[in-house]
Motif scaffolding. Structure first.
Motif, PDB file in Angstrom:
ATOM      1  N   VAL A 115       0.841  -1.194   0.000  1.00 42.26           N
ATOM      2  CA  VAL A 115       0.000   0.000   0.000  1.00 42.26           C
ATOM      3  C   VAL A 115       0.880   1.249   0.000  1.00 42.26           C
ATOM      4  CG1 VAL A 115      -1.730   1.303   1.304  1.00 42.26           C
ATOM      5  CG2 VAL A 115      -1.810  -1.186   1.301  1.00 42.26           C
ATOM      6  N   GLN A 116       0.561   2.192  -0.854  1.00 43.93           N
ATOM      7  CA  GLN A 116       1.246   3.478  -0.867  1.00 43.93           C
ATOM      8  C   GLN A 116       0.525   4.415   0.100  1.00 43.93           C
ATOM      9  OE1 GLN A 116       4.112   3.729  -2.528  1.00 43.93           O
ATOM     10  NE2 GLN A 116       3.728   1.612  -3.097  1.00 43.93           N
ATOM     11  N   ALA A 117       1.277   5.217   0.848  1.00 44.15           N
ATOM     12  CA  ALA A 117       0.698   6.084   1.883  1.00 44.15           C
ATOM     13  C   ALA A 117      -0.313   7.069   1.316  1.00 44.15           C
ATOM     14  CB  ALA A 117       1.812   6.828   2.615  1.00 44.15           C
ATOM     15  N   ASP A 118      -0.156   7.483   0.066  1.00 45.91           N
ATOM     16  CA  ASP A 118      -1.046   8.493  -0.512  1.00 45.91           C
ATOM     17  C   ASP A 118      -2.131   7.870  -1.399  1.00 45.91           C
ATOM     18  OD1 ASP A 118       0.582   7.652  -2.560  1.00 45.91           O
ATOM     19  OD2 ASP A 118       1.051   9.658  -3.283  1.00 45.91           O
ATOM     20  N   ASN A 119      -2.378   6.577  -1.265  1.00 50.06           N
ATOM     21  CA  ASN A 119      -3.337   5.889  -2.115  1.00 50.06           C
ATOM     22  C   ASN A 119      -4.757   6.344  -1.784  1.00 50.06           C
ATOM     23  OD1 ASN A 119      -5.088   4.003  -3.350  1.00 50.06           O
ATOM     24  ND2 ASN A 119      -3.403   2.551  -3.483  1.00 50.06           N
ATOM     25  N   ALA A 120      -5.398   7.005  -2.735  1.00 45.10           N
ATOM     26  CA  ALA A 120      -6.756   7.527  -2.537  1.00 45.10           C
ATOM     27  C   ALA A 120      -7.802   6.427  -2.504  1.00 45.10           C
ATOM     28  CB  ALA A 120      -7.083   8.529  -3.647  1.00 45.10           C
ATOM     29  N   GLU A 121      -7.450   5.237  -2.937  1.00 51.69           N
ATOM     30  CA  GLU A 121      -8.396   4.114  -2.937  1.00 51.69           C
ATOM     31  C   GLU A 121      -8.447   3.398  -1.590  1.00 51.69           C
ATOM     32  OE1 GLU A 121     -10.538   3.295  -5.446  1.00 51.69           O
ATOM     33  OE2 GLU A 121      -9.816   5.164  -6.301  1.00 51.69           O
ATOM     34  N   MET A 122      -7.627   3.843  -0.639  1.00 48.89           N
ATOM     35  CA  MET A 122      -7.568   3.210   0.671  1.00 48.89           C
ATOM     36  C   MET A 122      -8.407   3.988   1.667  1.00 48.89           C
ATOM     37  SD  MET A 122      -6.407   0.707   2.136  1.00 48.89           S
ATOM     38  CE  MET A 122      -5.170  -0.134   3.017  1.00 48.89           C
ATOM     39  N   ALA A 123      -9.159   3.282   2.501  1.00 55.54           N
ATOM     40  CA  ALA A 123      -9.960   3.911   3.549  1.00 55.54           C
ATOM     41  C   ALA A 123      -9.537   3.324   4.890  1.00 55.54           C
ATOM     42  CB  ALA A 123     -11.450   3.658   3.316  1.00 55.54           C
ATOM     43  N   LEU A 124      -9.388   4.176   5.876  1.00 60.48           N
ATOM     44  CA  LEU A 124      -9.082   3.744   7.237  1.00 60.48           C
ATOM     45  C   LEU A 124     -10.336   3.866   8.084  1.00 60.48           C
ATOM     46  CD1 LEU A 124      -5.667   5.588   7.711  1.00 60.48           C
ATOM     47  CD2 LEU A 124      -6.027   3.158   7.232  1.00 60.48           C
ATOM     48  N   PHE A 125     -10.558   2.895   8.949  1.00 56.20           N
ATOM     49  CA  PHE A 125     -11.722   2.885   9.830  1.00 56.20           C
ATOM     50  C   PHE A 125     -11.288   2.717  11.274  1.00 56.20           C
ATOM     51  CE2 PHE A 125     -13.536   1.783   5.771  1.00 56.20           C
ATOM     52  CZ  PHE A 125     -14.786   2.380   5.787  1.00 56.20           C
ATOM     53  N   ARG A 126     -12.044   3.324  12.171  1.00 56.67           N
ATOM     54  CA  ARG A 126     -11.853   3.152  13.607  1.00 56.67           C
ATOM     55  C   ARG A 126     -13.084   2.448  14.160  1.00 56.67           C
ATOM     56  NH1 ARG A 126     -12.074   8.243  15.515  1.00 56.67           N
ATOM     57  NH2 ARG A 126     -14.218   7.981  16.174  1.00 56.67           N
ATOM     58  N   ILE A 127     -12.859   1.369  14.889  1.00 55.40           N
ATOM     59  CA  ILE A 127     -13.955   0.677  15.560  1.00 55.40           C
ATOM     60  C   ILE A 127     -14.067   1.243  16.970  1.00 55.40           C
ATOM     61  CG2 ILE A 127     -14.839  -1.518  16.418  1.00 55.40           C
ATOM     62  CD1 ILE A 127     -13.182  -2.899  14.198  1.00 55.40           C
ATOM     63  N   ASP A 128     -15.234   1.779  17.291  1.00 51.94           N
ATOM     64  CA  ASP A 128     -15.535   2.251  18.636  1.00 51.94           C
ATOM     65  C   ASP A 128     -16.406   1.190  19.291  1.00 51.94           C
ATOM     66  OD1 ASP A 128     -14.186   4.749  18.316  1.00 51.94           O
ATOM     67  OD2 ASP A 128     -15.903   5.501  17.202  1.00 51.94           O
ATOM     68  N   ALA A 129     -15.779   0.357  20.113  1.00 52.97           N
ATOM     69  CA  ALA A 129     -16.500  -0.732  20.769  1.00 52.97           C
ATOM     70  C   ALA A 129     -17.426  -0.181  21.844  1.00 52.97           C
ATOM     71  CB  ALA A 129     -15.517  -1.719  21.376  1.00 52.97           C
ATOM     72  N   GLU A 130     -18.592  -0.767  21.942  1.00 48.15           N
ATOM     73  CA  GLU A 130     -19.558  -0.402  22.980  1.00 48.15           C
ATOM     74  C   GLU A 130     -19.650  -1.493  24.033  1.00 48.15           C
ATOM     75  OE1 GLU A 130     -23.096   0.457  20.743  1.00 48.15           O
ATOM     76  OE2 GLU A 130     -22.134   2.125  19.698  1.00 48.15           O
ATOM     77  N   VAL A 131     -19.300  -2.720  23.646  1.00 48.97           N
ATOM     78  CA  VAL A 131     -19.315  -3.848  24.574  1.00 48.97           C
ATOM     79  C   VAL A 131     -18.234  -4.840  24.146  1.00 48.97           C
ATOM     80  CG1 VAL A 131     -21.097  -5.091  23.270  1.00 48.97           C
ATOM     81  CG2 VAL A 131     -20.779  -5.583  25.699  1.00 48.97           C
ATOM     82  N   HIS A 143     -14.757 -19.510  30.170  1.00 44.44           N
ATOM     83  CA  HIS A 143     -14.846 -18.286  30.976  1.00 44.44           C
ATOM     84  C   HIS A 143     -14.892 -17.036  30.094  1.00 44.44           C
ATOM     85  CE1 HIS A 143     -14.264 -15.621  34.428  1.00 44.44           C
ATOM     86  NE2 HIS A 143     -13.489 -14.917  33.621  1.00 44.44           N
ATOM     87  N   THR A 144     -15.904 -16.226  30.290  1.00 44.19           N
ATOM     88  CA  THR A 144     -16.017 -14.933  29.616  1.00 44.19           C
ATOM     89  C   THR A 144     -16.462 -13.879  30.624  1.00 44.19           C
ATOM     90  OG1 THR A 144     -18.336 -15.263  28.995  1.00 44.19           O
ATOM     91  CG2 THR A 144     -16.672 -15.953  27.394  1.00 44.19           C
ATOM     92  N   GLU A 145     -16.072 -12.648  30.357  1.00 46.08           N
ATOM     93  CA  GLU A 145     -16.510 -11.506  31.158  1.00 46.08           C
ATOM     94  C   GLU A 145     -17.069 -10.464  30.208  1.00 46.08           C
ATOM     95  OE1 GLU A 145     -13.638  -9.794  33.890  1.00 46.08           O
ATOM     96  OE2 GLU A 145     -12.618 -11.744  33.985  1.00 46.08           O
ATOM     97  N   LEU A 146     -18.238  -9.975  30.508  1.00 53.13           N
ATOM     98  CA  LEU A 146     -18.859  -8.916  29.707  1.00 53.13           C
ATOM     99  C   LEU A 146     -18.418  -7.569  30.257  1.00 53.13           C
ATOM    100  CD1 LEU A 146     -20.831  -8.576  27.346  1.00 53.13           C
ATOM    101  CD2 LEU A 146     -22.646  -8.352  29.027  1.00 53.13           C
ATOM    102  N   ALA A 147     -18.024  -6.675  29.378  1.00 54.63           N
ATOM    103  CA  ALA A 147     -17.544  -5.354  29.794  1.00 54.63           C
ATOM    104  C   ALA A 147     -18.170  -4.285  28.901  1.00 54.63           C
ATOM    105  CB  ALA A 147     -16.022  -5.285  29.714  1.00 54.63           C
ATOM    106  N   GLN A 148     -18.986  -3.430  29.478  1.00 50.72           N
ATOM    107  CA  GLN A 148     -19.577  -2.303  28.751  1.00 50.72           C
ATOM    108  C   GLN A 148     -18.586  -1.154  28.737  1.00 50.72           C
ATOM    109  OE1 GLN A 148     -22.738  -2.165  27.393  1.00 50.72           O
ATOM    110  NE2 GLN A 148     -23.263  -4.223  28.057  1.00 50.72           N
ATOM    111  N   VAL A 149     -18.449  -0.514  27.597  1.00 49.57           N
ATOM    112  CA  VAL A 149     -17.535   0.618  27.481  1.00 49.57           C
ATOM    113  C   VAL A 149     -18.313   1.892  27.783  1.00 49.57           C
ATOM    114  CG1 VAL A 149     -15.994   1.899  25.949  1.00 49.57           C
ATOM    115  CG2 VAL A 149     -16.141  -0.593  25.789  1.00 49.57           C
TER     116      VAL A 149
END
Length: 149
Positions: A115-131, A143-149
């Protein structure tokens, strides 16, 4: 609510992992699961994809996501990972884009060959977790633990 111990567990798993499976919602309502490489900073999870990829098109219509991260293990007593639900938003701020690019190149030095740093065809996404669901079989099978953000 997310405890400091849970936050530490989540960040440790995010730091140790390399790939996640993200489920997005297709236009026909069916889920679509795709594996992507990711970088993280604290609880912020970032990934890149082509702007015309199915997951990018899905996210343009509905930003709801689910994802899983599974760390390598030798036997079931070592299983550690995360599942999460939240929203994925395209990164548009130039400063955040630069930061994400640096995180990705640090974690995946081979990225420059693909990937080239200036590639206009690339999209970056941020995942904002809620749980988060934290999996840690060293504390007992399943074993699991549920954690709300």
């Amino acid at each position: 609510m997310l405890t400091s111990a849970q936050r530490e567990q989540i960040v440790a798993i995010l730091d140790a992992g390399a790939d996640l499976t993200i489920a997005t919602v297709r236009a026909d309502g069916y889920p679509q699961a795709t594996t992507v490489s990711y970088a993280s900073e604290g609880l912020n999870i970032y990934f890149g994809t082509w702007t015309k990829s199915q997951k990018a098109l899905n996210l343009a219509k509905c930003d709801k996501v689910s994802a899983t991260i599974d760390l390598p293990y030798q036997d079931w007593s070592q299983i550690r990972g995360l599942s999460l639900g939240g929203r994925a938003r395209r990164v548009a701020d130039p400063a955040e884009m630069a930061k994400v690019g640096a995180l990705m190149f640090k974690k995946f030095p081979q990225l420059g060959a693909f990937v080239q740093a200036d590639n206009a065809e690339m999209a970056l996404f941020r995942i904002d977790a809620e749980v988060f669901s934290i999996l840690d079989y060293s504390k007992g099978f399943g074993h699991t633990e549920l954690a709300q953000v």
